[in-house]
Write a protein that holds these residues in place. Sequence first.
Motif, PDB file in Angstrom:
ATOM      1  N   PHE A 182     -42.965  -6.396 -11.140  1.00 33.20           N
ATOM      2  CA  PHE A 182     -41.830  -7.254 -10.776  1.00 33.20           C
ATOM      3  C   PHE A 182     -40.749  -6.470 -10.052  1.00 33.20           C
TER       4      PHE A 182
ATOM      5  N   ARG B 251     -48.859  -8.277  -8.005  1.00 36.37           N
ATOM      6  CA  ARG B 251     -47.465  -8.308  -8.474  1.00 36.37           C
ATOM      7  C   ARG B 251     -46.990  -9.750  -8.521  1.00 36.37           C
ATOM      8  N   ILE B 252     -45.861  -9.968  -9.199  1.00 36.57           N
ATOM      9  CA  ILE B 252     -45.305 -11.314  -9.305  1.00 36.57           C
ATOM     10  C   ILE B 252     -43.905 -11.326  -8.713  1.00 36.57           C
ATOM     11  N   ARG B 253     -43.663 -12.243  -7.823  1.00 34.87           N
ATOM     12  CA  ARG B 253     -42.335 -12.465  -7.288  1.00 34.87           C
ATOM     13  C   ARG B 253     -41.723 -13.648  -8.029  1.00 34.87           C
TER      14      ARG B 253
ATOM     15  N   LEU C 284     -51.711 -15.318  -4.091  1.00 28.97           N
ATOM     16  CA  LEU C 284     -52.873 -15.748  -4.883  1.00 28.97           C
ATOM     17  C   LEU C 284     -52.609 -17.044  -5.644  1.00 28.97           C
ATOM     18  N   GLY C 285     -51.334 -17.332  -5.873  1.00 24.83           N
ATOM     19  CA  GLY C 285     -50.999 -18.544  -6.619  1.00 24.83           C
ATOM     20  C   GLY C 285     -49.503 -18.674  -6.685  1.00 24.83           C
ATOM     21  N   GLN C 286     -48.983 -19.896  -6.803  1.00 24.78           N
ATOM     22  CA  GLN C 286     -47.538 -20.027  -6.924  1.00 24.78           C
ATOM     23  C   GLN C 286     -47.163 -21.260  -7.717  1.00 24.78           C
ATOM     24  N   SER C 287     -45.929 -21.209  -8.239  1.00 26.43           N
ATOM     25  CA  SER C 287     -45.385 -22.328  -9.008  1.00 26.43           C
ATOM     26  C   SER C 287     -43.916 -22.458  -8.622  1.00 26.43           C
ATOM     27  N   ARG C 288     -43.189 -23.303  -9.344  1.00 27.01           N
ATOM     28  CA  ARG C 288     -41.760 -23.474  -9.065  1.00 27.01           C
ATOM     29  C   ARG C 288     -41.013 -22.151  -9.216  1.00 27.01           C
ATOM     30  N   LEU C 289     -41.358 -21.352 -10.248  1.00 28.13           N
ATOM     31  CA  LEU C 289     -40.618 -20.122 -10.529  1.00 28.13           C
ATOM     32  C   LEU C 289     -41.285 -18.853 -10.023  1.00 28.13           C
ATOM     33  N   PHE C 290     -42.607 -18.851  -9.959  1.00 32.64           N
ATOM     34  CA  PHE C 290     -43.328 -17.597  -9.698  1.00 32.64           C
ATOM     35  C   PHE C 290     -44.297 -17.702  -8.516  1.00 32.64           C
ATOM     36  N   HIS C 291     -44.722 -16.532  -8.108  1.00 37.47           N
ATOM     37  CA  HIS C 291     -45.500 -16.354  -6.899  1.00 37.47           C
ATOM     38  C   HIS C 291     -46.349 -15.104  -7.167  1.00 37.47           C
ATOM     39  N   ILE C 292     -47.654 -15.244  -7.297  1.00 35.10           N
ATOM     40  CA  ILE C 292     -48.510 -14.072  -7.525  1.00 35.10           C
ATOM     41  C   ILE C 292     -48.993 -13.550  -6.178  1.00 35.10           C
TER      42      ILE C 292
END
Lengths: 180, 180
Positions: free
Chosen positions: A118, A38-40, A13-21
């Motif tokens: 998580f 959940r968040i990876r 659903l969305g991602q950044s340098r550290l996280f991934h929804i």
Amino acid sequence: MKQKPKINNVTTLGQSRLFHIEQLSLQFSNGAEATFERIRARAGKAVMVVALTEQQEILLVSEYAAGTEQYELQCPKGIIEPGEDSLAAANRELAEETGYAARQCRLLQTMRVSPGYFDHQTDLVLATDLYPHTLDSADEPEPPEVIRWSLDRIDELLARQDFSESRSIAAVLLASRALT
Amino acid sequence: MKQKPKINNVTTLGQSRLFHIEQLSLQFSNGAEATFERIRARAGKAVMVVALTEQQEILLVSEYAAGTEQYELQCPKGIIEPGEDSLAAANRELAEETGYAARQCRLLQTMRVSPGYFDHQTDLVLATDLYPHTLDSADEPEPPEVIRWSLDRIDELLARQDFSESRSIAAVLLASRALT
């Protein structure tokens, strides 16, 4: 042992340098269907250290926390680097954050943060027989403030507004339990 | 008290129904600049309950956790609804998840999960003087399995692979400490 739900689909659903929804479409063994998020985290396993001095004080660090926008008091912690085991990572993080290393390290507990959301795991290490040993940390914008806290003043610590991190609360209570 | 860093900019990197990833550009009081990520959750404050039976057992629930993709044993918990206080929310969640309510509830501790990344707060409530009281929960795809665990078998509980959630570990140790 209950039968796990079947994961029918996983969508990002969305991602950044550290996280991934991610969104999971699940079918439970009773037939019910549900959609969970959940968040990876891209970072690997973490380590947290309860370091005990000869005077029965634990070494705590106060660092700025972006989540709460205030300085938070916690046990030293960090990410285990590739090729490191938990005890080596504990000693490295301890030296980087407090200027001490430990001759004795042992795993006290494995902890998770919100397993509903998580997968992240933290190994809690009890570090004793300390000696001065400083390591530079490249990833800190300012050095953490180190606070020594006597183990027989835990109630006072628990009452502090800036000591609320659940892994640190568990850590201090588990260490106190292991040592008495 | 250390001077907090100045937040120069906040950018949204990604969002979903439940979460919101943000990037913060910070300037620390020593002049150092840093970029931190954090996650905002749309859900409000949470409550967690340590419910103690007359037989000195605590009520735990086993529920599927999407983060770890396994059933996890935890203390009953949930989100505080608008207009509810922590104690009322604790009693409601307890009834929904275990079929009991409590005549006595008191706040034991306020906890946070990873304050470096989250603002999320959990109020830990000790619930005693229980009586059977069932409330339906609309938001569960399957009813949680309720497990009664004797307070004098905490070491065995801590050794369980599925009992690793840091707030639940802190909760059980804090309750044990408050009761002895």
